[in-house]
Design an enzyme around this catalytic site. Structure first.
Site, PDB file in Angstrom:
ATOM      1  N   GLY A  31       0.811  -1.218   0.000  1.00 21.34           N
ATOM      2  CA  GLY A  31       0.000   0.000   0.000  1.00 21.34           C
ATOM      3  C   GLY A  31       0.840   1.262   0.000  1.00 21.34           C
ATOM      4  O   GLY A  31       2.038   1.224  -0.302  1.00 21.34           O
ATOM      5  N   HIS A  37       4.262   1.540  -8.151  1.00 20.51           N
ATOM      6  CA  HIS A  37       3.252   0.474  -8.102  1.00 20.51           C
ATOM      7  C   HIS A  37       2.369   0.539  -9.359  1.00 20.51           C
ATOM      8  O   HIS A  37       2.025  -0.489  -9.941  1.00 20.51           O
ATOM      9  CB  HIS A  37       2.341   0.639  -6.878  1.00 20.51           C
ATOM     10  CG  HIS A  37       3.053   0.554  -5.552  1.00 20.51           C
ATOM     11  ND1 HIS A  37       3.216   1.626  -4.725  1.00 20.51           N
ATOM     12  CD2 HIS A  37       3.628  -0.508  -4.916  1.00 20.51           C
ATOM     13  CE1 HIS A  37       3.841   1.255  -3.620  1.00 20.51           C
ATOM     14  NE2 HIS A  37       4.121  -0.034  -3.711  1.00 20.51           N
ATOM     15  N   GLY A 149       8.834  -5.262  -8.817  1.00 20.92           N
ATOM     16  CA  GLY A 149       9.629  -4.094  -9.198  1.00 20.92           C
ATOM     17  C   GLY A 149      11.112  -4.351  -9.017  1.00 20.92           C
ATOM     18  O   GLY A 149      11.537  -4.914  -8.006  1.00 20.92           O
ATOM     19  N   GLN A 155      14.865  -8.962  -3.680  1.00 19.60           N
ATOM     20  CA  GLN A 155      13.545  -9.562  -3.429  1.00 19.60           C
ATOM     21  C   GLN A 155      13.035 -10.281  -4.692  1.00 19.60           C
ATOM     22  O   GLN A 155      12.398 -11.335  -4.606  1.00 19.60           O
ATOM     23  CB  GLN A 155      12.567  -8.467  -3.000  1.00 19.60           C
ATOM     24  CG  GLN A 155      11.155  -8.948  -2.821  1.00 19.60           C
ATOM     25  CD  GLN A 155      10.272  -7.895  -2.178  1.00 19.60           C
ATOM     26  OE1 GLN A 155      10.223  -7.786  -0.962  1.00 19.60           O
ATOM     27  NE2 GLN A 155       9.573  -7.112  -2.983  1.00 19.60           N
TER      28      GLN A 155
HETATM   29  P1  AMP Z   1       5.971  -2.437  -1.710  1.00 24.34           P
HETATM   30  O1  AMP Z   1       4.580  -1.885  -1.596  1.00 24.34           O
HETATM   31  O2  AMP Z   1       7.028  -1.455  -1.358  1.00 24.34           O
HETATM   32  O3  AMP Z   1       6.129  -3.781  -1.040  1.00 24.34           O
HETATM   33  O4  AMP Z   1       6.189  -2.717  -3.274  1.00 24.34           O
HETATM   34  C1  AMP Z   1       5.312  -3.521  -4.006  1.00 24.34           C
HETATM   35  C2  AMP Z   1       5.924  -3.788  -5.356  1.00 24.34           C
HETATM   36  O5  AMP Z   1       6.155  -2.557  -6.032  1.00 24.34           O
HETATM   37  C3  AMP Z   1       7.287  -4.499  -5.254  1.00 24.34           C
HETATM   38  O6  AMP Z   1       7.389  -5.461  -6.283  1.00 24.34           O
HETATM   39  C4  AMP Z   1       8.253  -3.354  -5.452  1.00 24.34           C
HETATM   40  O7  AMP Z   1       9.504  -3.762  -5.980  1.00 24.34           O
HETATM   41  C5  AMP Z   1       7.506  -2.499  -6.461  1.00 24.34           C
HETATM   42  N1  AMP Z   1       8.015  -1.126  -6.433  1.00 24.34           N
HETATM   43  C6  AMP Z   1       8.130  -0.326  -5.341  1.00 24.34           C
HETATM   44  N2  AMP Z   1       8.695   0.856  -5.691  1.00 24.34           N
HETATM   45  C7  AMP Z   1       8.953   0.793  -7.014  1.00 24.34           C
HETATM   46  C8  AMP Z   1       9.532   1.690  -7.963  1.00 24.34           C
HETATM   47  N3  AMP Z   1       9.981   2.889  -7.615  1.00 24.34           N
HETATM   48  N4  AMP Z   1       9.627   1.292  -9.253  1.00 24.34           N
HETATM   49  C9  AMP Z   1       9.184   0.051  -9.621  1.00 24.34           C
HETATM   50  N5  AMP Z   1       8.630  -0.835  -8.779  1.00 24.34           N
HETATM   51  C10 AMP Z   1       8.514  -0.483  -7.497  1.00 24.34           C
END
Ligand code: AMP
Length: 279
Positions: A31, A37, A149, A155
């Site tokens: 979130g 995202h 991402g 990860q």
């Molecule tokens: P999180 O909500 O931080 O757990 O991220 C959810 C997904 O979004 C994960 O696969 C992250 O790697 C991806 N993500 C977060 N920030 C970015 C970004 N700046 N660019 C691309 N993907 C992202």
């Protein structure tokens, strides 16, 4: 957009979609959504009949209780953004739904060196927690494609390994890092930066670029040392800044014949930032 809070209701909806032969793209998140995202969702929309996003702040992957407590939550805004982005299903599970036996971390996945190097070294147990939640989510959602991402590079490798361990037939799609105009990699945690820290934070990406651009003229060791020292002078506490192969074997020169990647993690005050850049 349909919103499900219980996996039993989600099951019924997904079974219906799958029985009619529809493909499903899955974007797991915690979130506090931003354009990073949204890029994952956009790609999932293009490649699947339906996109499902989960929002779950996973307690077992936090090794710092304050980080978990202060993790930004903005449900209404997230729901609005997901509707605008054309997400079909939002899964908002409760902790009891994911962890019916309690949310205590267990050490059960054999991730090899991925579980001891870089992020894992600085956040002990973090990837076990990531695998615990991802196993539950992947089994409940059973998507055709999973969108991750590249910002969380290690990860991506860990989850690819998990999909292998669990023998799941899921295609993994890795999406490039989305950045602020300043170069700072977008992150939910950026919301917690002060104005002053926001001015300094883009230096992290700038330092990776500096190393990449000067790699013909200087040694890796010198460039990394100078990069760390500049970051420290600007107020960062650097946890690591390294050159590695794409499988995260550490390198100390630019001579490797395979693709290389620079990776870094550093703190500005209590906020931990990560970034990486392919060479
Ligand atoms: P999180 O909500 O931080 O757990 O991220 C959810 C997904 O979004 C994960 O696969 C992250 O790697 C991806 N993500 C977060 N920030 C970015 C970004 N700046 N660019 C691309 N993907 C992202």
């Amino acid at each position: 957009m349909k919103i499900f809070r219980h996996s039993s209701d989600l099951d019924a909806c997904l079974s219906l979609k799958k029985s009619s032969g529809k493909t499903l793209g899955f974007v797991p998140t915690m979130g506090a959504l931003h354009k990073g995202h949204l890029a994952l969702i956009e790609q999932a929309n293009k490649e699947n009949d339906a996109t499902i996003v989960s929002i779950f702040v996973n307690p077992t992957q936090f090794n710092n209780p304050e980080d978990l407590e202060k993790y930004p939550v903005q449900r209404e805004k997230d729901i609005e953004m997901l509707c605008l982005q054309g997400c079909d299903i939002l899964f908002l599970p409760r902790v009891q739904d994911i962890y019916p036996d309690g949310a205590s971390r267990q050490n059960i996945y054999n991730l090899g060196s991925l579980d001891t190097t870089l992020e894992a070294k600085h956040r002990p147990g973090h990837f076990q927690g990531v695998c615990m939640v991802m196993e539950q989510l992947l089994k409940k959602v059973s998507p055709d494609r999973l969108y991750l991402g590249r910002k969380d590079y290690q990860q991506c490798l860990v989850i690819s390994r998990l999909v292998e361990i669990l023998h799941l037939a899921i295609e993994i799609k890795i999406i490039p890092i989305v950045r602020e105009p300043s170069g700072l990699a977008m992150s939910s945690r950026n919301q917690r930066l002060t104005n002053e820290q926001r001015g300094v934070a883009p230096m992290l990406y700038a330092s990776l670029n500096h190393i990449k651009e000067h790699r013909e003229n200087s040694s890796c060791r010198e460039l990394v040392k100078a990069g760390i020292s500049r970051l420290c002078q600007s107020g960062f506490e650097v946890e690591y800044l390294v050159l590695a192969t794409e499988t995260l074997q550490l390198l100390d020169n630019f001579d490797a014949e395979e693709n290389m990647i620079l990776l870094t993690a550093a703190r500005l005050g209590v906020i931990r930032l990560i970034d990486n850049l392919s060479i």
